[in-house]
Scaffold this active site. Sequence first.
Site, PDB file in Angstrom:
ATOM      1  N   GLY A 149      68.320 -39.062 -68.034  1.00 45.82           N
ATOM      2  CA  GLY A 149      69.194 -38.081 -67.411  1.00 45.82           C
ATOM      3  C   GLY A 149      70.540 -38.646 -66.990  1.00 45.82           C
ATOM      4  O   GLY A 149      71.206 -38.095 -66.106  1.00 45.82           O
ATOM      5  N   THR A 169      73.423 -38.684 -68.573  1.00 42.67           N
ATOM      6  CA  THR A 169      74.560 -37.785 -68.830  1.00 42.67           C
ATOM      7  C   THR A 169      74.612 -36.664 -67.801  1.00 42.67           C
ATOM      8  O   THR A 169      75.686 -36.308 -67.306  1.00 42.67           O
ATOM      9  CB  THR A 169      74.466 -37.200 -70.251  1.00 42.67           C
ATOM     10  OG1 THR A 169      74.509 -38.271 -71.194  1.00 42.67           O
ATOM     11  CG2 THR A 169      75.611 -36.245 -70.522  1.00 42.67           C
ATOM     12  N   LYS A 178      82.854 -41.286 -71.901  1.00 38.82           N
ATOM     13  CA  LYS A 178      81.789 -41.808 -72.765  1.00 38.82           C
ATOM     14  C   LYS A 178      82.454 -42.653 -73.858  1.00 38.82           C
ATOM     15  O   LYS A 178      82.917 -42.123 -74.871  1.00 38.82           O
ATOM     16  CB  LYS A 178      81.008 -40.649 -73.391  1.00 38.82           C
ATOM     17  CG  LYS A 178      79.824 -41.076 -74.252  1.00 38.82           C
ATOM     18  CD  LYS A 178      78.616 -41.402 -73.415  1.00 38.82           C
ATOM     19  CE  LYS A 178      77.405 -41.701 -74.271  1.00 38.82           C
ATOM     20  NZ  LYS A 178      76.174 -41.805 -73.480  1.00 38.82           N
ATOM     21  N   GLU A 183      80.163 -43.787 -68.669  1.00 36.34           N
ATOM     22  CA  GLU A 183      78.745 -43.715 -69.042  1.00 36.34           C
ATOM     23  C   GLU A 183      78.509 -44.513 -70.313  1.00 36.34           C
ATOM     24  O   GLU A 183      78.981 -44.143 -71.395  1.00 36.34           O
ATOM     25  CB  GLU A 183      78.297 -42.270 -69.257  1.00 36.34           C
ATOM     26  CG  GLU A 183      76.819 -42.176 -69.612  1.00 36.34           C
ATOM     27  CD  GLU A 183      76.398 -40.826 -70.154  1.00 36.34           C
ATOM     28  OE1 GLU A 183      75.250 -40.734 -70.653  1.00 36.34           O
ATOM     29  OE2 GLU A 183      77.190 -39.874 -70.103  1.00 36.34           O
ATOM     30  N   GLY A 184      77.777 -45.607 -70.195  1.00 36.97           N
ATOM     31  CA  GLY A 184      77.485 -46.414 -71.372  1.00 36.97           C
ATOM     32  C   GLY A 184      76.472 -45.750 -72.281  1.00 36.97           C
ATOM     33  O   GLY A 184      75.663 -44.926 -71.843  1.00 36.97           O
ATOM     34  N   PRO A 185      76.486 -46.096 -73.567  1.00 34.18           N
ATOM     35  CA  PRO A 185      75.493 -45.555 -74.495  1.00 34.18           C
ATOM     36  C   PRO A 185      74.165 -46.275 -74.336  1.00 34.18           C
ATOM     37  O   PRO A 185      74.085 -47.501 -74.476  1.00 34.18           O
ATOM     38  CB  PRO A 185      76.116 -45.833 -75.867  1.00 34.18           C
ATOM     39  CG  PRO A 185      76.953 -47.050 -75.650  1.00 34.18           C
ATOM     40  CD  PRO A 185      77.459 -46.972 -74.232  1.00 34.18           C
ATOM     41  N   GLN A 203      64.982 -37.011 -61.446  1.00 34.34           N
ATOM     42  CA  GLN A 203      63.818 -36.164 -61.722  1.00 34.34           C
ATOM     43  C   GLN A 203      62.706 -36.394 -60.698  1.00 34.34           C
ATOM     44  O   GLN A 203      61.523 -36.485 -61.038  1.00 34.34           O
ATOM     45  CB  GLN A 203      63.322 -36.407 -63.157  1.00 34.34           C
ATOM     46  CG  GLN A 203      64.378 -36.085 -64.205  1.00 34.34           C
ATOM     47  CD  GLN A 203      63.965 -36.415 -65.613  1.00 34.34           C
ATOM     48  OE1 GLN A 203      62.939 -37.036 -65.842  1.00 34.34           O
ATOM     49  NE2 GLN A 203      64.761 -35.997 -66.574  1.00 34.34           N
TER      50      GLN A 203
END
Length: 238
Positions: A14, A16, A37, A114-116, A176
């Site tokens: 989660g 992203t 990104k 945000e890193g991949p 979550q």
Amino acid sequence: MPGVFITATSKNIGKTVLTTCLTYALNKKGIDTVPYKPVQCGAIQKDGSWVSPDAEVYRNVYQPRNEEEINTYLYKPRFSPHLAAQLANDPINPKKILSNYEKLEQDHDFVLVEGPGGLAVPLIDEHYGNAELVKDLNLPLFVVASAEVGTLNHTVMTVSYARSKHIDVQGIILNQYPEHPSEGIQENPVMLEKMTGVPVIGMVPHVDDIETKLKDKAVLDIMTENIDVDYIANESNS
């Protein structure tokens, strides 16, 4: 306050969604924030063009200005970036990412990078991956982890890997988090802090089909109410 780098302990954690929610929360506080990104694998088609699915999620709360780039490298295969780049004959150049980041930094108060994938994911080869990019950007690192069983192992390994690369993890966000957590899940934040020495700065509730609800400010408020957003903003200055 330039920004922070956000990684995750695994896929489908989660990251992203959290980047999107943090963009909303920081902007709500009056901090002009942009999500970024650098590398996206797994492009999708929209209106006849290939686009970044993560950048499309960001658009729920952020609309890029003019020709502003919130994604630098986009690849069609959902592979590791180093392989996707090889197959596309479009190698990742960290200098290009740094240049794009600097433009965003100049135009905004704060950049959420945000890193991949996870921190150990290679971007060029076995010598250059997300960890090296974090160091080149000189940004604080935050880890998004699952609230569920297994998070102790995955999160401790991520923090340990970061430290092996001389990167300090500034905070952990558990995503979550169930409405009715078991005793084990309730214990996870306490044990994570003991095992890593890193503060758990947020516990984000589980929301069904969350990506379809990110335009709803009430939902965004629920997602971010238990995250220490001020801590994230302040750590970028430390």
